[in-house]
Design an enzyme around this catalytic site. Sequence first.
Site, mmCIF file in Angstrom:
data_model
loop_
_atom_site.group_PDB
_atom_site.id
_atom_site.type_symbol
_atom_site.label_atom_id
_atom_site.label_comp_id
_atom_site.label_asym_id
_atom_site.label_seq_id
_atom_site.Cartn_x
_atom_site.Cartn_y
_atom_site.Cartn_z
ATOM 1 N N THR A 266 1.033 -1.266 0.032
ATOM 2 C CA THR A 266 -0.037 0.091 0.163
ATOM 3 C C THR A 266 0.875 1.119 -0.131
ATOM 4 O O THR A 266 1.255 1.664 -1.068
ATOM 5 C CB THR A 266 -1.036 -0.143 1.203
ATOM 6 O OG1 THR A 266 -0.280 -0.257 2.400
ATOM 7 C CG2 THR A 266 -1.936 -0.873 0.957
ATOM 8 N N LYS B 183 3.834 -7.002 3.916
ATOM 9 C CA LYS B 183 3.657 -5.686 3.534
ATOM 10 C C LYS B 183 3.255 -4.926 4.941
ATOM 11 O O LYS B 183 2.796 -5.353 5.820
ATOM 12 C CB LYS B 183 2.596 -5.510 2.688
ATOM 13 C CG LYS B 183 0.940 -5.617 3.223
ATOM 14 C CD LYS B 183 0.079 -4.613 4.041
ATOM 15 C CE LYS B 183 0.081 -3.519 3.168
ATOM 16 N NZ LYS B 183 -0.618 -2.672 4.322
ATOM 17 N N THR C 127 0.588 -9.458 12.721
ATOM 18 C CA THR C 127 0.790 -7.988 12.235
ATOM 19 C C THR C 127 0.575 -7.734 10.581
ATOM 20 O O THR C 127 0.725 -8.679 9.984
ATOM 21 C CB THR C 127 2.194 -7.634 12.311
ATOM 22 O OG1 THR C 127 2.488 -6.334 11.870
ATOM 23 C CG2 THR C 127 3.236 -8.743 11.548
ATOM 24 N N ASN D 12 -0.045 10.484 5.766
ATOM 25 C CA ASN D 12 -1.302 10.073 6.482
ATOM 26 C C ASN D 12 -2.366 11.070 6.506
ATOM 27 O O ASN D 12 -3.692 11.129 6.636
ATOM 28 C CB ASN D 12 -1.120 9.775 7.725
ATOM 29 C CG ASN D 12 -0.424 8.243 7.809
ATOM 30 O OD1 ASN D 12 -1.166 7.339 7.446
ATOM 31 N ND2 ASN D 12 0.587 7.982 8.056
ATOM 32 N N GLU E 49 6.317 4.475 7.256
ATOM 33 C CA GLU E 49 5.575 5.499 6.532
ATOM 34 C C GLU E 49 6.489 6.864 6.592
ATOM 35 O O GLU E 49 6.769 7.383 7.781
ATOM 36 C CB GLU E 49 4.233 5.940 6.768
ATOM 37 C CG GLU E 49 3.104 4.946 6.063
ATOM 38 C CD GLU E 49 1.685 5.152 6.539
ATOM 39 O OE1 GLU E 49 0.926 4.495 5.784
ATOM 40 O OE2 GLU E 49 1.365 5.618 7.340
#
Lengths: 410, 410
Positions: free
Chosen positions: A156, A182, A193, A405, A279
């Site tokens: 993603t 991922k 997880t 985000n 991220e």
Amino acid sequence: MLQYKNFKFIDGGVCAAAGFTAAGINARIKPNSTKNDMALIYCDTKCTAAALYTQNKVQGAPITVTKQHLSDHTAQAVIVNSGNANTCNPNGIEIAQQACELTAKALNIPADDVIVASTGVIGQKLSIAPFEQNIPTLAKTLSSTGNNEACTAIMTTDTRQKQFAVEFQLDGKTCHIGGMSKGSGMINPNMATMLAFITTDVKISAAMLDKALREVNAVTYNMVSVDGDTSTNDMVTLLSSGHAENPEITAETDFYAIFKDALYAVMMNLARETARDGEGATKLMECTVKNAHDYPTAKTVAKSVINSALLKAAIFAADANWGRILCAIGYAEASFDIAKVSVELSSKAGAVTVCENGSGVDFSEDFAYKILSEDEIVITINLNEGSSTATAWGCDLTYDYVKINAEYRS
Amino acid sequence: MLQYKNFKFIDGGVCAAAGFTAAGINARIKPNSTKNDMALIYCDTKCTAAALYTQNKVQGAPITVTKQHLSDHTAQAVIVNSGNANTCNPNGIEIAQQACELTAKALNIPADDVIVASTGVIGQKLSIAPFEQNIPTLAKTLSSTGNNEACTAIMTTDTRQKQFAVEFQLDGKTCHIGGMSKGSGMINPNMATMLAFITTDVKISAAMLDKALREVNAVTYNMVSVDGDTSTNDMVTLLSSGHAENPEITAETDFYAIFKDALYAVMMNLARETARDGEGATKLMECTVKNAHDYPTAKTVAKSVINSALLKAAIFAADANWGRILCAIGYAEASFDIAKVSVELSSKAGAVTVCENGSGVDFSEDFAYKILSEDEIVITINLNEGSSTATAWGCDLTYDYVKINAEYRS
């Protein structure tokens, strides 16, 4: 890749183990998607299977369906999509079941031998159409080099593939464990997880497969945190084809120990890469707490430090703001004597002690800056009370974490 | 300012209550500092005192010294500096004690009637020189309008003053409670919080003063989180001069209830402003969880939501990504039925229900964007199981949070 106990790392990911093939495709789960977003993993024989799932009370529909399908500890295929988590949708269960049925039909296997997983935005409707249109093609394109296409399909906000495989010997038989995963945000695994799919050709009983997965998961995925948010769709599965033809592992033998070590080599590296690819991250943070009086203490302190937003921001700036480390040690819910604690920062550039006996010591800020400017930072905390050790992995907090985000749904 | 039960809000902060004066000065705690960084609060009589402290195992030296000085539940002055936390310093206790002695000498009171507090960078040496040079001046400039200078002096990364005061009647006597606080990052109070200094002229026993502070703190400061990091120097103190000459409050009477409500009006507003002024924040997030089967459940869920980095980033972008709210509800360590949960987002612009019975409902994304574009966002979560309610306050996660904390020491 971090070497572990001389295991031989090889290519192939989920296809490294005998019997497994994979495929990936752009199924347009999101209408404008241009990358692969649907993957299929298949084994030429029915596998022994183990799995762990998120402990979040909100669980994606695929979790519910997969739990049902694995109640007999067997499976033969995995169908997985990114771009939509199929979570909090009124008809999510139905969609997940239909995806399994379509997969079963294309592969001529029972639907309850299909594992289904989804990752992406929570609470958006998911249509069955992309599955109907693409599963037959996925089944036709399965290949022993399909691991790359499959690995891309589960990404993603991930910026890179995460797959590892090892080759080793058990009683003279060549064995393999390989996996892909991922995960980049909403990462604070609690049990299983993110999405991780691991395959092996080692012959092993369902009970020992489950035991190995639990034990290794506890010290790998469950020691990773990107942002303290535990996802609704976390799932790690481990499938064994048994094709290596080793004497079946049914107890805690030396062979079990080797199997577990090999599984650790794969899962530890997948976990580390997940933290590194957090991220917006620019740096991998590894925190080892040693000489704790027990493992839970070491683990709690390591995770507290790795989760501190303030420390993560300081590490982004290569600022040796060790007071934030001490602060995070101090609010960890564990019992130890803060006056005995010492802290060392290290990387490829060297090591510097910044705190001893709970107080600051003089050190060169310039040298510390050099150490923290590398892309893998190790924080070693010595509690000086016992002999237990734990390691946790995280990443720095950057402008890009906020950017990713703030814009994820759009 | 949020009105509460018709209490009359007035100016004056810590000087609003009869007997109290204050002063602030630039003492150059940091050599290049140009703002006030040292404050003195004084009462013309010995006060009854209550205080709460951080639960972090790492505690600043001022915490240790203040605890000793308040063991007799009395105090008459507060000396406080920003720019250096005086924490993890080998001679920190000595410096804190000397600061109290200098203050005592300038005011002609005993040193153990002085409260000392520090806030700023952890683990940097603090010299006694700025205290020696500035405490006499602070003592000379004490005034009943000094609350502004004092309030500025305790700010670190705070962008605005936080002070409130109320006036009310007890048995025909005019009473006051006022306070000031600082805090912007490293905010996840656990017991007391940040630095907060509250003063009152209400006559009240030490036991009831302590009880009121604990009870109100639990539902105000302890319900604020900016970043989940619990500071080493959190402290809230409450001093009572008794000058209002009301009949002394010594039990849970109606007067105690009024006193507690007035204290709530002040502390709730200080807590809200602390969340609103969270480092880098552009929005205040208020989360109310209602109809929980007990208060701990409501509290745990509210704090879990307010702490979600992913939700905080979405709120920054005015993105109604309610899946992240559900996710944070789901990983809260509390027991409830997720299938009964509904979620509403509201602000001055209106209200929209985004989730019912644990699943998404159709809503206008445009209207939701309009609601979330305001600067005070309310998230109301209905657990539909009981009658308990809790409210927590937080803020959005922005680029500036990263910027401020990547650069804080330099």
